[in-house]
Design a protein around this motif. Structure first.
Motif, PDB file in Angstrom:
ATOM      1  N   THR A 115       1.126  -0.881  -0.241  1.00 35.04           N
ATOM      2  CA  THR A 115       0.157   0.193  -0.009  1.00 35.04           C
ATOM      3  C   THR A 115       0.680   1.339  -0.081  1.00 35.04           C
ATOM      4  O   THR A 115       0.174   2.223  -0.320  1.00 35.04           O
ATOM      5  CB  THR A 115      -1.201   0.099   1.223  1.00 35.04           C
ATOM      6  OG1 THR A 115       0.166  -0.150   2.283  1.00 35.04           O
ATOM      7  CG2 THR A 115      -2.134  -1.033   1.166  1.00 35.04           C
ATOM      8  N   GLY A 116       2.148   1.548   0.653  1.00 34.96           N
ATOM      9  CA  GLY A 116       2.410   1.998   0.716  1.00 34.96           C
ATOM     10  C   GLY A 116       3.655   2.495  -0.637  1.00 34.96           C
ATOM     11  O   GLY A 116       5.046   3.176   0.293  1.00 34.96           O
ATOM     12  N   HIS A 117       3.860   1.374  -1.430  1.00 32.72           N
ATOM     13  CA  HIS A 117       4.688   1.260  -2.195  1.00 32.72           C
ATOM     14  C   HIS A 117       4.425   2.966  -2.932  1.00 32.72           C
ATOM     15  O   HIS A 117       3.031   2.403  -3.545  1.00 32.72           O
ATOM     16  CB  HIS A 117       4.767   0.271  -3.144  1.00 32.72           C
ATOM     17  CG  HIS A 117       6.034  -1.057  -2.161  1.00 32.72           C
ATOM     18  ND1 HIS A 117       5.604  -0.965  -0.877  1.00 32.72           N
ATOM     19  CD2 HIS A 117       7.253  -1.370  -2.304  1.00 32.72           C
ATOM     20  CE1 HIS A 117       6.085  -2.320  -0.431  1.00 32.72           C
ATOM     21  NE2 HIS A 117       6.873  -2.509  -1.144  1.00 32.72           N
ATOM     22  N   ARG A 118       5.171   3.223  -3.716  1.00 29.87           N
ATOM     23  CA  ARG A 118       5.310   4.403  -5.116  1.00 29.87           C
ATOM     24  C   ARG A 118       5.353   2.778  -6.682  1.00 29.87           C
ATOM     25  O   ARG A 118       6.543   2.071  -6.678  1.00 29.87           O
ATOM     26  CB  ARG A 118       5.656   5.259  -5.145  1.00 29.87           C
ATOM     27  CG  ARG A 118       5.597   6.100  -3.937  1.00 29.87           C
ATOM     28  CD  ARG A 118       6.715   7.005  -3.981  1.00 29.87           C
ATOM     29  NE  ARG A 118       7.166   8.027  -2.530  1.00 29.87           N
ATOM     30  CZ  ARG A 118       5.867   8.105  -1.774  1.00 29.87           C
ATOM     31  NH1 ARG A 118       4.413   8.841  -2.609  1.00 29.87           N
ATOM     32  NH2 ARG A 118       5.730   8.384  -0.609  1.00 29.87           N
ATOM     33  N   PRO A 119       4.523   3.949  -7.510  1.00 31.39           N
ATOM     34  CA  PRO A 119       4.338   2.886  -8.929  1.00 31.39           C
ATOM     35  C   PRO A 119       6.019   2.280  -9.343  1.00 31.39           C
ATOM     36  O   PRO A 119       6.149   1.646  -9.621  1.00 31.39           O
ATOM     37  CB  PRO A 119       4.366   3.683  -9.938  1.00 31.39           C
ATOM     38  CG  PRO A 119       3.605   4.807  -9.166  1.00 31.39           C
ATOM     39  CD  PRO A 119       3.822   4.960  -7.573  1.00 31.39           C
ATOM     40  N   GLY A 120       7.131   3.550 -10.018  1.00 26.04           N
ATOM     41  CA  GLY A 120       8.511   2.249 -10.008  1.00 26.04           C
ATOM     42  C   GLY A 120       9.426   2.204  -8.973  1.00 26.04           C
ATOM     43  O   GLY A 120      10.011   1.269  -8.952  1.00 26.04           O
ATOM     44  N   GLN A 121       8.103   1.242  -7.493  1.00 25.74           N
ATOM     45  CA  GLN A 121       8.890   0.320  -6.592  1.00 25.74           C
ATOM     46  C   GLN A 121       8.292  -0.900  -6.781  1.00 25.74           C
ATOM     47  O   GLN A 121       8.724  -1.965  -6.441  1.00 25.74           O
ATOM     48  CB  GLN A 121       8.820   0.765  -5.283  1.00 25.74           C
ATOM     49  CG  GLN A 121       9.505   1.887  -4.688  1.00 25.74           C
ATOM     50  CD  GLN A 121       9.147   2.599  -3.125  1.00 25.74           C
ATOM     51  OE1 GLN A 121       7.944   2.796  -3.527  1.00 25.74           O
ATOM     52  NE2 GLN A 121      10.188   2.791  -2.676  1.00 25.74           N
TER      53      GLN A 121
END
Ligand SMILES: Nc1ncnc2c1ncn2[C@@H]1O[C@H](COP(=O)(O)OP(=O)(O)OP(=O)(O)O)[C@@H](O)[C@H]1O
Length: 252
Positions: free
Chosen positions: A144-150
């Motif tokens: 949930t806390g990841h960003r798309p690049g991750q």
């Protein structure tokens, strides 16, 4: 041609004699020619056809992203042609979900923020229970806390599907949703889309070039030169590929 898929279930989308012409005069291109079709609620419809046959134009007109030159499009009984641009934008936001080949996520936002963005743009608060249910449905509860690049490509497309599902749309429009994914990842995304139809009664309209992807749908509509040239119920990948060859899709 009146290409009614079925008259026993209510229609989520109805196109009546829809034509779309781009440009004017000698340079005019007829992308859709008097297309009439009803897409059933709770059904998964794939749109196939040779390059330039009008698939994207069909999807854009059906979704109210583009206006037909003639004919009417109804979404759940609402005639889109009578709506102002503002009302059309509102309708898309509230009643339609979109999944694109390139995911179209906001790179600076987290997974949860991306998923709830359409709600926030509509001035609504995201219901926590709904967000949790959607995250669970797409298998991203631990991201949930990841960003798309991750995230991997498949995970990014799952975020896009969750974003499409969050407002409980009447229809999800998917434009080549597996076009940027490898075969195995694509399969997972298609299984997920199929599950939303089977378990949530979601209606999906998907443009694809891939017979394997089309085989996940209940019905395939084949476009050729702006017209519905054929349709296939309970499609198989081999059957769809055969029909595409007969339409000359891969002859060049
Ligand atoms: N904005 C536009 N201006 C002018 N012509 C357009 C425009 N958009 C599409 N067309 C033309 O309309 C026809 C249908 O295009 P469309 O993109 O709907 O086909 P498609 O089946 O989705 O093609 P592809 O599989 O290559 O994506 C094509 O001849 C295309 O060149």
């Amino acid at each position: 041609m009146n290409e009614a898929i079925t008259r026993t279930v209510p229609e989520a989308i109805t196109l009546q004699a829809v034509s779309k012409v781009y440009g004017k005069g000698r340079g005019a291109v007829a992308a859709l020619r008097e297309v009439s079709v009803g897409l059933p609620k709770g059904g998964f419809t794939a749109i196939m056809g040779p390059s330039g046959s009008g698939k994207s134009t069909f999807l854009h007109c059906a979704a109210g992203l583009d206006r037909p030159s003639a004919g009417t499009v109804k979404l759940g009984g609402t005639d889109l042609s009578g709506l102002s641009d503002t009302k059309l934008t509102e309708l898309r936001r509230e009643r339609a979900g979109f999944v694109f080949q390139a995911f179209n996520l906001v790179s600076s936002l987290t997974v949860s923020q991306n998923i709830t963005l359409p709600l926030r743009l509509a001035g609504k608060r995201a219901d926590r229970a709904r967000l949790a249910a959607v995250l669970q449905r797409v298998g991203l509860t631990d991201r949930t806390g990841h960003r798309p690049g991750q995230l991997s490509g498949g995970q990014q497309q799952r975020v896009a599907i969750a974003r499409a599902l969050i407002a409980d749309p009447e229809v999800i429009f998917a434009d080549e949703p597996t076009g940027a994914l490898d075969t195995m990842t694509a399969r997972g995304v298609l299984v997920l889309l199929r599950e939303t139809v089977d378990t949530m009664g979601q209606t999906i309209v998907m443009v694809t070039h891939d017979p394997v992807a089309a085989a996940y749908a209940d019905t395939v509509l084949f476009l050729a030169d702006g017209r519905i040239a054929d349709s296939m119920h309970a499609p198989t990948a081999a059957g769809v590929a055969d029909r595409m060859i007969r339409l000359g899709a891969w002859a060049r």
